[in-house]
Design an enzyme around this catalytic site. Structure first.
Site, PDB file in Angstrom:
ATOM      1  CB  CYS A 118      -1.018  -0.033   1.623  1.00 45.16           C
ATOM      2  SG  CYS A 118      -2.117   1.474   1.566  1.00 45.16           S
ATOM      3  CB  CYS A 124      -3.935   4.896   6.449  1.00 48.70           C
ATOM      4  SG  CYS A 124      -5.056   3.869   5.982  1.00 48.70           S
ATOM      5  CB  CYS A 127      -3.281  -2.821   6.923  1.00 49.65           C
ATOM      6  SG  CYS A 127      -4.363  -2.831   5.767  1.00 49.65           S
ATOM      7  CB  CYS A 205      -8.265   0.987   0.553  1.00 45.90           C
ATOM      8  SG  CYS A 205      -8.717  -0.176   2.002  1.00 45.90           S
ATOM      9  CD  GLN A 329     -18.960 -11.089  10.243  1.00 52.42           C
ATOM     10  OE1 GLN A 329     -17.529 -11.156  10.462  1.00 52.42           O
ATOM     11  NE2 GLN A 329     -19.081 -11.733  11.488  1.00 52.42           N
ATOM     12  CE1 TYR A 358     -24.705 -10.806  23.176  1.00 50.74           C
ATOM     13  CE2 TYR A 358     -24.234 -13.340  23.231  1.00 50.74           C
ATOM     14  CZ  TYR A 358     -24.209 -12.144  24.082  1.00 50.74           C
ATOM     15  OH  TYR A 358     -23.999 -11.657  25.246  1.00 50.74           O
ATOM     16  CD  GLU A 379     -28.515  -8.682  18.262  1.00 54.46           C
ATOM     17  OE1 GLU A 379     -28.208  -7.854  18.894  1.00 54.46           O
ATOM     18  OE2 GLU A 379     -27.827 -10.021  17.833  1.00 54.46           O
ATOM     19  CG  ASP A 427     -20.767 -14.263  16.092  1.00 58.15           C
ATOM     20  OD1 ASP A 427     -19.967 -13.653  16.788  1.00 58.15           O
ATOM     21  OD2 ASP A 427     -21.485 -13.714  14.631  1.00 58.15           O
ATOM     22  CB  CYS A 454     -14.760 -10.402  16.974  1.00 61.48           C
ATOM     23  SG  CYS A 454     -15.670  -9.436  17.988  1.00 61.48           S
TER      24      CYS A 454
END
Length: 496
Positions: A118, A124, A127, A205, A329, A358, A379, A427, A454
């Protein structure tokens, strides 16, 4: 969406104003009328000093992607440094147990270091790991999961499989959320510089789908031609705040959402016509109104300017309707891998009752419903439940029931109605499961619990609770949903 640099001063979010060394100290002295700033006693006892250049051995990598260095026995976090490297660093900020340093020069370089592809990676903040080979990224992410299980969960000898990565770890994001600003009389759009709200204009990007780049470029061009002004945070004036782009990887359909600081868009018909002419794949152009002084992207009201209110995409064989504000996602390729592992861990044979806590818009629920007898999804966000029901109808799935409310409240009510889950899938968001839900799981005692996470730290914390309640962690599989960033998702199987 790129990240901090790999050489030079490597500024990062922990380093304050960016003033360093003599310049910073000179400013402090002038502000105090020549009086030297008193150094705290604890800082005077540390083996390194602010402004000092020291050699550091980089022994690990932090959850923020910074190198973890050792200098004179003291821990320094060094942006841009990699494990196995030896570096000359400048100490910039100190705490009692650790500090932060800028990378000055690499004295020994890791064989895993690569040149970032990149062009704006050093500016930036999207990442953090493009300077680390992809194979090494996968190893680091697995180790992150292992370390959290041991340090936070006190769970040792857990089977943690190698991270499931991508054959091509580029151009994987199906959604871009791009802030807009102005420069030299025209619109700019890109991503925020590391640790700031300064917009780095970008043309490409490399982790976004190419269609996202094309939409942003055309919106800049059309908006500048029509004289649209960008929103300014400091004054609350201007119109265009963000452009959100969503693309269906399988369908090719594109949604464009213009987020504005006001209900009226000047020359809106010309704007819509320009987008449609330049981008024939666009199926939906929406307008979201956000007049609040906030860094939250969306406001409460969304209108359709042209086309459909949704676009469609697939996860495996399941079709989903995606609206302007619905969560889906962002890496559809790896989502199929992630959910496939969850399905494998659930070990469904066709007759089981499954609860999906969830559940969001029903992505995991509908994936599991292909193999389960009955799936119950819960949820707390009512809008998501509405979308989940629509997605179940879209796929003709009659063995799924969705309900809005806190999982720890809804699950006991289902139990009173005779629902006995064989498998519970969770989740949760990054903060992990609500303690009340974990207690409910332990009361219901399903045969299996599949935890999709996550956050490795909250995963470890919650697994500890479930283990103390009588479950064993059979295995954990990390999945790389976000290549070139520090984030890692995991699927854990617990059995009673």
């Amino acid at each position: 969406m790129k990240a901090k640099g790999t050489s030079g001063s490597a500024p990062g979010k922990h380093r304050g104003s960016g003033k360093s060394g003599a310049a910073g100290r000179a400013g402090n002295s002038a502000g105090n009328r020549g009086k030297a700033k008193e150094v705290p006693a604890w800082m005077a006892d540390l083996p390194v000093k602010i402004g000092q250049q020291v050699e550091a051995e980089i022994v690990g990598i932090s959850h923020d992607g910074e190198g973890v260095g050792r200098a004179n026995g003291f821990t320094l976090f060094v942006a841009g440094a990699l494990p196995g490297e030896r570096a000359l660093v400048r100490v910039e900020h100190l705490k009692k147990q650790y500090g932060y340093a800028a990378l000055v020069e690499l004295l020994e370089t890791s064989p895993d270091r690569v040149a970032p592809d990149c062009l704006i990676y050093e500016e930036c903040g999207g990442c953090q790991l493009q300077h680390l080979s992809y194979e090494a990224q996968l190893r680091v992410k697995r180790q992150q999961v292992v370390d959290n299980l041991v340090r936070i969960g006190k769970l040792e000898n857990i089977i943690v499989h190698p991270t499931l990565g991508m054959a091509d770890p580029w151009r994987y994001r199906n959604k871009a959320q791009v802030p807009f600003g102005e420069e030299r009389g025209g619109l700019i759009g890109g991503f925020y510089a590391q640790g700031s709200h300064r917009i780095i204009d970008m043309e490409a990007c490399l982790i976004q789908h190419e269609a996202n780049d094309e939409v942003v470029a055309r919106v800049k061009e059309i908006g500048s031609r029509l004289g649209i002004r960008a929103y300014r945070e400091e004054t609350g004036t201007g119109l265009l705040r963000h452009v959100v782009v969503k693309v269906g990887f399988r369908t090719g359909e594109i949604m464009v959402v213009l987020v504005t600081n006001g209900a009226d868009i000047p020359r809106v018909d010309e704007w819509v016509a320009g987008i449609r002419e330049a981008l024939p794949a666009v199926k939906s152009i929406c307008h979201n109104i956000n007049v609040r002084q906030t860094n939250v992207i969306f406001g409460d009201e969304t209108r359709v300017l042209w086309g459909s209110e949704v676009i469609y995409d697939y996860i495996g064989d399941v079709k989903f309707a995606i609206s302007a504000r619905s969560f889906f996602q962002v890496n559809p390729v790896q989502t199929e891998v992630l959910y496939g592992k969850a399905l494998e861990y659930a070990a469904l044979t066709g007759g089981e009752t499954v609860v999906d806590a969830y559940c969001g818009i029903g992505t995991i629920s509908l994936f599991l419903a292909q193999r389960a007898g009955q799936v119950y999804g819960v949820e707390i966000v009512e809008e998501a439940i509405s979308d989940a029901r629509k997605n179940a109808a879209l796929n003709g799935m009659m063995n799924v029931h969705f309900e809005a409310g806190p999982a720890e409240v809804v699950l006991p009510e289902w139990t009173r109605q005779g629902v006995r889950p064989d498998v519970i899938v969770v989740d949760p968001p990054r903060k992990g499961c609500d303690p009340a839900l974990l207690a409910t799981i332990l009361e219901l005692r399903p045969r299996r619990v599949v935890y999709v996470s996550c956050s490795a730290s909250t995963l470890a914390r919650d697994l500890r609770v479930l283990v103390d309640g009588g479950y064993g962690v059979a295995e954990v599989t990390p999945v790389d949903m976000f290549p070139h960033t520090v984030h890692v998702e995991s699927v854990a199987l617990l059995v009673r």
